[in-house]
Design a protein around this motif. Structure first.
Motif, mmCIF file in Angstrom:
data_model
loop_
_atom_site.group_PDB
_atom_site.id
_atom_site.type_symbol
_atom_site.label_atom_id
_atom_site.label_comp_id
_atom_site.label_asym_id
_atom_site.label_seq_id
_atom_site.Cartn_x
_atom_site.Cartn_y
_atom_site.Cartn_z
ATOM 1 N N LEU A 184 0.830 -1.204 0.000
ATOM 2 C CA LEU A 184 0.000 0.000 0.000
ATOM 3 C C LEU A 184 0.865 1.254 0.000
ATOM 4 C CD1 LEU A 184 -3.031 0.858 0.179
ATOM 5 C CD2 LEU A 184 -2.675 1.088 2.641
ATOM 6 N N LYS A 187 2.806 2.962 -3.090
ATOM 7 C CA LYS A 187 2.147 3.863 -4.034
ATOM 8 C C LYS A 187 2.661 5.292 -3.879
ATOM 9 C CE LYS A 187 -2.145 1.172 -4.234
ATOM 10 N NZ LYS A 187 -3.623 1.201 -4.061
ATOM 11 N N ASP A 272 -10.681 -6.467 7.698
ATOM 12 C CA ASP A 272 -11.166 -6.457 6.319
ATOM 13 C C ASP A 272 -12.109 -7.636 6.080
ATOM 14 O OD1 ASP A 272 -10.798 -5.444 3.392
ATOM 15 O OD2 ASP A 272 -10.396 -7.598 3.288
ATOM 16 N N LYS A 277 -13.843 -2.002 5.248
ATOM 17 C CA LYS A 277 -13.143 -1.821 3.977
ATOM 18 C C LYS A 277 -12.182 -0.636 4.075
ATOM 19 C CE LYS A 277 -15.217 -5.291 2.351
ATOM 20 N NZ LYS A 277 -14.456 -6.560 2.318
ATOM 21 N N TRP A 278 -10.937 -0.882 3.678
ATOM 22 C CA TRP A 278 -9.907 0.140 3.814
ATOM 23 C C TRP A 278 -9.747 0.958 2.538
ATOM 24 C CZ3 TRP A 278 -8.515 0.496 8.717
ATOM 25 C CH2 TRP A 278 -8.577 -0.637 9.520
ATOM 26 N N ASN A 279 -9.340 2.225 2.713
ATOM 27 C CA ASN A 279 -8.967 3.027 1.553
ATOM 28 C C ASN A 279 -7.769 2.397 0.860
ATOM 29 O OD1 ASN A 279 -10.867 5.127 1.706
ATOM 30 N ND2 ASN A 279 -9.684 6.211 3.260
ATOM 31 N N ASP A 280 -7.621 2.650 -0.432
ATOM 32 C CA ASP A 280 -6.513 2.057 -1.179
ATOM 33 C C ASP A 280 -5.274 2.954 -1.149
ATOM 34 O OD1 ASP A 280 -7.392 4.104 -2.763
ATOM 35 O OD2 ASP A 280 -7.612 2.899 -4.586
ATOM 36 N N SER A 282 -2.455 4.941 1.992
ATOM 37 C CA SER A 282 -2.129 5.172 3.399
ATOM 38 C C SER A 282 -1.986 6.672 3.640
ATOM 39 C CB SER A 282 -0.835 4.448 3.777
ATOM 40 O OG SER A 282 0.243 4.902 2.988
ATOM 41 N N HIS A 294 -3.907 3.506 8.236
ATOM 42 C CA HIS A 294 -4.976 2.908 7.435
ATOM 43 C C HIS A 294 -6.311 3.537 7.861
ATOM 44 C CE1 HIS A 294 -1.779 0.040 6.842
ATOM 45 N NE2 HIS A 294 -2.492 -0.650 5.976
#
Length: 427
Positions: A184, A187, A272, A277-280, A282, A294
């Motif tokens: 993650l 990115k 999860d 549901k996590w953001n894509d 950090s 997260h």
């Protein structure tokens, strides 16, 4: 919305008659809550309140859940606004009641008409004795997590919470969870400052064997990552642990920090699977050292953790019984073991909760207890009196710590009280 009546030629006389007639129809009202205005729709039939619907409510979800559910019904059932506020949800309760009064005034009805008789309290009953495998004291994020974990292992669990809602400090939190997540975080590009932070950390002289092992592991991973791609943001559990240790002035138990850092990624995965549901991407919150925060994509605060655990209990039909407005008073000891909890129920009744396999204390800290702050403070020179507010829940008053101490638990590091002046305790 006024019932038809005979028309008179004198308009002033007609208006006078209208104000004396019983109101029928739906009227909207609003009142200021803790966070913003609460709006309601009140339906009347000849001045009888037949329905109260909440149209807008921006109060803290966990705190306002019970008032939203029970106060409108209590008003309709009793034809009264003389309804007691829900314990722990004063602002939310008063906002609903005041919004209903506003709607009545707009209907031309005097709210005082519904303020007669005795006060009406919301009453909930709990069993005076329970037998289970595990008793959990405290219904915040830690308590619900413990309850789910124990129940998934087959334990029969009773969780008690002194407030009228679940959530503790967790629902008031921003909701970020720190865990190293190389995929993650990759990115993002690594800045020169971030690179220097890691390099400086690697130059430190170890203070103990544990730190030396973590530094050696970090160096190996760092060298491999920089060789492979020097630009992407680097992270690993060892970096998380060492940064945390340094930020705490090397006082904390590094073995515990190491465990927290290594288990954090699995916690993200487990939540999860439970539906959080996590953001894509950090992020990095105020006070954080590295962009490994997260955030939930389907929630905007710590409420997400509370809802996720609750939904898991319901969905998996886990053997967890939750008793609200039940305050722990004392730990029960027998033959050197803690085997239960003595508590006080919502109506003052004495409650005994027996635990075959143990009691888990997740009752929070003492940020809202001025006396305890002053007693244990080692950093702030006695300046943590009443003039210093707190953004903790008002329920965070430390009774669990004192109960544990009375039962023989040792207290450590109580003097390390953090002040983080980024929000207003008043709102």
């Amino acid at each position: 919305m006024i019932k038809p009546f005979a028309v008179f030629t004198l308009s002033a006389f007609a208006l006078a008659c209208t104000s004396a007639l019983a109101a029928t129809g739906t009227y909207q009202g609003k009142a200021l809550g803790h966070n913003a205005e609460v709006e309601v729709a009140v339906t009347l039939d000849n001045d009888k309140i037949t329905n109260v619907q909440i149209l807008k409510n921006f109060e803290t979800p966990a705190v306002s859940e019970l008032p939203k559910k029970v106060i409108p019904q209590m008003i309709v059932d009793n034809q009264s606004l003389k309804v007691d506020r829900i314990s722990g949800a004063t602002f939310s309760s008063m906002a609903i009641l005041n919004a209903v009064k506003d709607a009545l005034k707009k209907a031309g009805v005097d709210p005082q008409k519904y303020m007669q008789g005795s006060r009406i309290a919301y009453k909930v009953s709990v069993p005076t004795k329970t037998d289970s495998d595990v008793v959990v004291v405290g219904g915040g994020g830690a308590g619900l997590s413990a309850a789910v974990a124990a129940a998934r292992k087959g334990a029969k669990v009773v969780l008690i919470e002194k407030m009228s809602f679940l959530g503790g400090n967790t629902v008031l939190a921003g909701g970020a969870l720190n865990a190293s997540d190389p995929a993650l975080e990759a990115k993002q590009k690594m800045s020169a400052g971030q690179r220097k932070m890691v390099e400086d950390l690697l130059k430190e002289e170890p203070k103990n064997e544990q730190q030396a092992k973590l530094l050696a592991s970090l160096k190996k991973q760092w060298d491999e990552a920089i060789k492979k791609d020097p630009d992407i943001l680097f992270d690993c559990p060892e970096l998380h642990a060492l940064q945390t240790y340094k930020a705490g002035d090397y006082v904390a138990d590094l073995a515990l920090i190491d465990k927290l850092s290594k288990l954090a990624p699995a916690t993200v995965e487990r939540l999860d699977k439970m539906g959080l549901k996590w953001n894509d991407f950090s992020s990095q919150y105020v006070g954080a050292i590295w962009p490994r925060c997260h955030d939930a994509a389907n929630y905007t605060s710590g409420q997400g953790y509370i809802d996720t655990f609750r939904h898991t209990i319901e969905k998996e039909k886990l053997p967890v019984t939750i008793l609200l407005q039940t305050k722990a008073d004392e730990l029960i000891k027998k033959d050197g073991r803690v085997v239960g909890v003595k508590a006080t129920g919502p109506n003052g009744e004495k409650v005994t909760l027996n635990a075959k396999k143990g009691v888990i204390m997740t009752s929070g800290g003492f940020g809202a207890n001025v006396e305890m702050r002053q007693k244990f403070d080692k950093l702030w020179g006695g300046k943590l009196g009443k003039n210093i507010g707190t953004t903790n829940s008002r329920a965070i008053t430390g009774e669990g710590i004192l109960m544990a101490e009375k039962a023989g638990a040792g207290l450590v590091d109580m003097g390390y009280i953090q002040l983080l002046p980024v929000t207003d305790p008043e709102n």
